[in-house]
Write a protein that holds these residues in place. Structure first.
Motif, PDB file in Angstrom:
ATOM      1  N   ALA A 143       0.782  -1.374   0.113  1.00  0.00           N
ATOM      2  CA  ALA A 143      -0.094   0.026  -0.052  1.00  0.00           C
ATOM      3  C   ALA A 143       0.870   1.247  -0.014  1.00  0.00           C
ATOM      4  CB  ALA A 143      -1.046  -0.032   1.135  1.00  0.00           C
ATOM      5  N   GLY A 144       1.905   1.204   0.853  1.00  0.00           N
ATOM      6  CA  GLY A 144       2.714   2.523   0.760  1.00  0.00           C
ATOM      7  C   GLY A 144       3.805   2.762  -0.190  1.00  0.00           C
ATOM      8  N   LEU A 145       4.046   1.486  -1.011  1.00  0.00           N
ATOM      9  CA  LEU A 145       5.118   1.660  -2.028  1.00  0.00           C
ATOM     10  C   LEU A 145       5.227   2.743  -3.011  1.00  0.00           C
ATOM     11  CD1 LEU A 145       7.774   0.153  -2.931  1.00  0.00           C
ATOM     12  CD2 LEU A 145       6.289  -1.346  -4.438  1.00  0.00           C
ATOM     13  N   PRO A 146       4.046   3.070  -3.442  1.00  0.00           N
ATOM     14  CA  PRO A 146       3.846   4.109  -4.485  1.00  0.00           C
ATOM     15  C   PRO A 146       4.469   5.456  -4.310  1.00  0.00           C
ATOM     16  CG  PRO A 146       2.051   2.602  -5.050  1.00  0.00           C
ATOM     17  CD  PRO A 146       2.533   2.246  -3.716  1.00  0.00           C
ATOM     18  N   LYS A 147       3.823   5.859  -2.761  1.00  0.00           N
ATOM     19  CA  LYS A 147       4.296   6.976  -2.214  1.00  0.00           C
ATOM     20  C   LYS A 147       5.868   7.085  -1.849  1.00  0.00           C
ATOM     21  CE  LYS A 147       2.671  10.484   0.994  1.00  0.00           C
ATOM     22  NZ  LYS A 147       1.550  10.711   2.007  1.00  0.00           N
ATOM     23  N   ILE A 148       6.195   5.914  -1.475  1.00  0.00           N
ATOM     24  CA  ILE A 148       7.669   5.804  -0.885  1.00  0.00           C
ATOM     25  C   ILE A 148       8.677   5.796  -2.367  1.00  0.00           C
ATOM     26  CG2 ILE A 148       9.327   4.060  -0.125  1.00  0.00           C
ATOM     27  CD1 ILE A 148       7.185   2.940   1.876  1.00  0.00           C
ATOM     28  N   LEU A 149       8.397   5.396  -3.399  1.00  0.00           N
ATOM     29  CA  LEU A 149       9.124   5.335  -4.350  1.00  0.00           C
ATOM     30  C   LEU A 149       9.089   6.852  -5.076  1.00  0.00           C
ATOM     31  CD1 LEU A 149       8.447   1.967  -6.165  1.00  0.00           C
ATOM     32  CD2 LEU A 149      10.441   2.607  -4.903  1.00  0.00           C
ATOM     33  N   SER A 150       7.879   7.244  -4.980  1.00  0.00           N
ATOM     34  CA  SER A 150       7.914   8.674  -5.388  1.00  0.00           C
ATOM     35  C   SER A 150       8.712   9.950  -4.786  1.00  0.00           C
ATOM     36  CB  SER A 150       6.379   9.052  -5.450  1.00  0.00           C
ATOM     37  OG  SER A 150       6.314  10.644  -5.816  1.00  0.00           O
ATOM     38  N   THR A 151       8.571   9.832  -3.290  1.00  0.00           N
ATOM     39  CA  THR A 151       9.513  10.526  -2.497  1.00  0.00           C
ATOM     40  C   THR A 151      10.986  10.241  -2.506  1.00  0.00           C
ATOM     41  OG1 THR A 151       7.854  10.608  -0.600  1.00  0.00           O
ATOM     42  CG2 THR A 151       9.911  10.961  -0.060  1.00  0.00           C
ATOM     43  N   LEU A 152      11.418   9.065  -2.685  1.00  0.00           N
ATOM     44  CA  LEU A 152      12.793   8.594  -2.969  1.00  0.00           C
ATOM     45  C   LEU A 152      13.281   9.387  -4.379  1.00  0.00           C
ATOM     46  CD1 LEU A 152      12.997   5.056  -1.503  1.00  0.00           C
ATOM     47  CD2 LEU A 152      13.842   6.950  -0.372  1.00  0.00           C
ATOM     48  N   SER A 153      12.358   9.050  -5.307  1.00  0.00           N
ATOM     49  CA  SER A 153      12.908   9.617  -6.485  1.00  0.00           C
ATOM     50  C   SER A 153      13.101  11.362  -6.367  1.00  0.00           C
ATOM     51  CB  SER A 153      11.870   9.167  -7.639  1.00  0.00           C
ATOM     52  OG  SER A 153      12.198   9.728  -8.733  1.00  0.00           O
ATOM     53  N   ALA A 154      11.984  11.843  -6.007  1.00  0.00           N
ATOM     54  CA  ALA A 154      12.015  13.406  -5.877  1.00  0.00           C
ATOM     55  C   ALA A 154      13.084  13.935  -5.224  1.00  0.00           C
ATOM     56  CB  ALA A 154      10.624  13.781  -5.216  1.00  0.00           C
ATOM     57  N   LYS A 155      13.406  13.176  -3.736  1.00  0.00           N
ATOM     58  CA  LYS A 155      14.634  13.669  -2.941  1.00  0.00           C
ATOM     59  C   LYS A 155      15.914  13.156  -3.389  1.00  0.00           C
ATOM     60  CE  LYS A 155      11.821  15.578   0.162  1.00  0.00           C
ATOM     61  NZ  LYS A 155      11.648  17.037   0.517  1.00  0.00           N
TER      62      LYS A 155
END
Length: 325
Positions: A143-155
């Protein structure tokens, strides 16, 4: 004598002389000639003794003697060589044989890790300097993977993901997505049981099962392993080491997995990471949602977690930093 008589006598003598010449010529040609078989048919005397049961015959006087053909060439004649049997050519063995993939069912060779890490369940990266390793466990849902990957990529941060074999089986595309983003994948067992209650054979099944599932999904977890629930002892650590894995624990658990129903919030998650900040810190977070309230607090708090770490003058690394020692 009349002239006509003389001419007749001369003619007779000439004819007689001619007959004598013919007779002499015939006499010279006819002796030694005998009747024989038609051309091409073998003479009886030409049959070898072996063909007659070993009996030798002597040709009669005046009979022609057949010429025996042998394998011995006459003088000055080039002998005919028998055909030569050439053995089939064999390809030379290559000097550089490419590695072959293991046979089905054969476990891969263990990946090496520094001997100094044997017997440990590491809670920090030794001598790492001012860097932090963000790690994410996956055993429930994604459930949390899309948001985690998006944040890691943005940061611009790279993390380490500990995956169970069951999670991989249910999220094949997610494994490829994690690996494609450049993140490190690691082993978190097949079904997430407590390890201290398992035999060494059962431990091997858990570790190898997850390994094969992750490899089949296109990533390689070796040689990083995390015990489910953090449950371990000296025997289980040694068993994991014998399978080619180094055990990695954590410096701080965010407790985001407890959810709001467990009294945790995104701010609590961020504060716990900042309070435990130290060189080589290993942060434990989770991908899945809380089963009771469905919250994904680690994913929600991740942007603030990263900003706080950078504000404190720290950078980021993956657990591959352990293998560089």
């Amino acid at each position: 004598m009349p002239a006509s008589d003389g001419r007749r006598r001369a003619a007779a003598l000439a004819l007689a002389g001619a007959l004598v010449v013919v007779a002499v010529a015939l006499a010279l040609l006819l002796p030694g000639r005998t009747a024989g078989p038609p051309s091409g048919a073998p003479s009886p005397s030409a049959v070898s003794p072996s063909a007659r049961g070993g009996q030798t015959t002597t040709p009669s006087p005046g009979a022609s003697v057949p010429v025996q053909v042998t394998d011995t060439p006459e003088a000055g004649e080039t002998p005919v060589q028998p055909p030569v049997t050439v053995p089939p050519l064999t390809e030379p063995e290559p000097t550089d044989i490419p590695p072959q993939p293991p046979a089905p069912g054969t476990p891969p060779q263990p990946a090496p890790f520094p001997e100094s890490l044997r017997g440990q369940d590491l809670t920090a990266i030794p001598a790492a300097g001012r860097v932090v390793a963000l790690t994410f466990d996956a055993g429930a849902n994604a459930a949390g993977l899309p948001k985690i990957l998006s944040t890691l990529s943005a940061k611009g941060v790279t993390g380490t993901f500990f995956l169970t074999g069951n999670w991989v089986a249910n999220n094949q595309a997610a494994v490829a997505q994690i690996a494609a983003a450049g993140h490190r994948v690691a082993n978190h067992s097949m079904t997430h049981p407590g390890f201290t209650g398992l035999s060494n054979d059962q431990i091997a099944q858990q570790v190898r099962g997850a390994e094969q599932a992750i490899l089949a999904a296109g990533a390689d977890p070796r040689p990083l392993f995390r015990f489910p629930f953090g449950e371990r002892d000296a025997r289980t650590i040694a068993a994991v080491n014998s399978l080619g894995y180094v055990a990695v624990r954590w410096t701080v658990d965010t407790l985001g997995w407890k959810g709001t129903s467990g009294g945790i919030s995104a701010q609590v998650v961020a504060d716990r990471v900042r309070a435990g900040l130290q060189p080589g810190e290993i942060v434990l977070m989770h991908i899945g949602s809380n089963p009771d309230d469905g919250t994904t607090l680690d994913a929600d708090a991740l942007p603030q977690v990263i900003d706080n770490i950078r504000t404190a003058g720290y950078g980021f690394t993956t657990l591959d930093a352990l293998l560089a020692r």
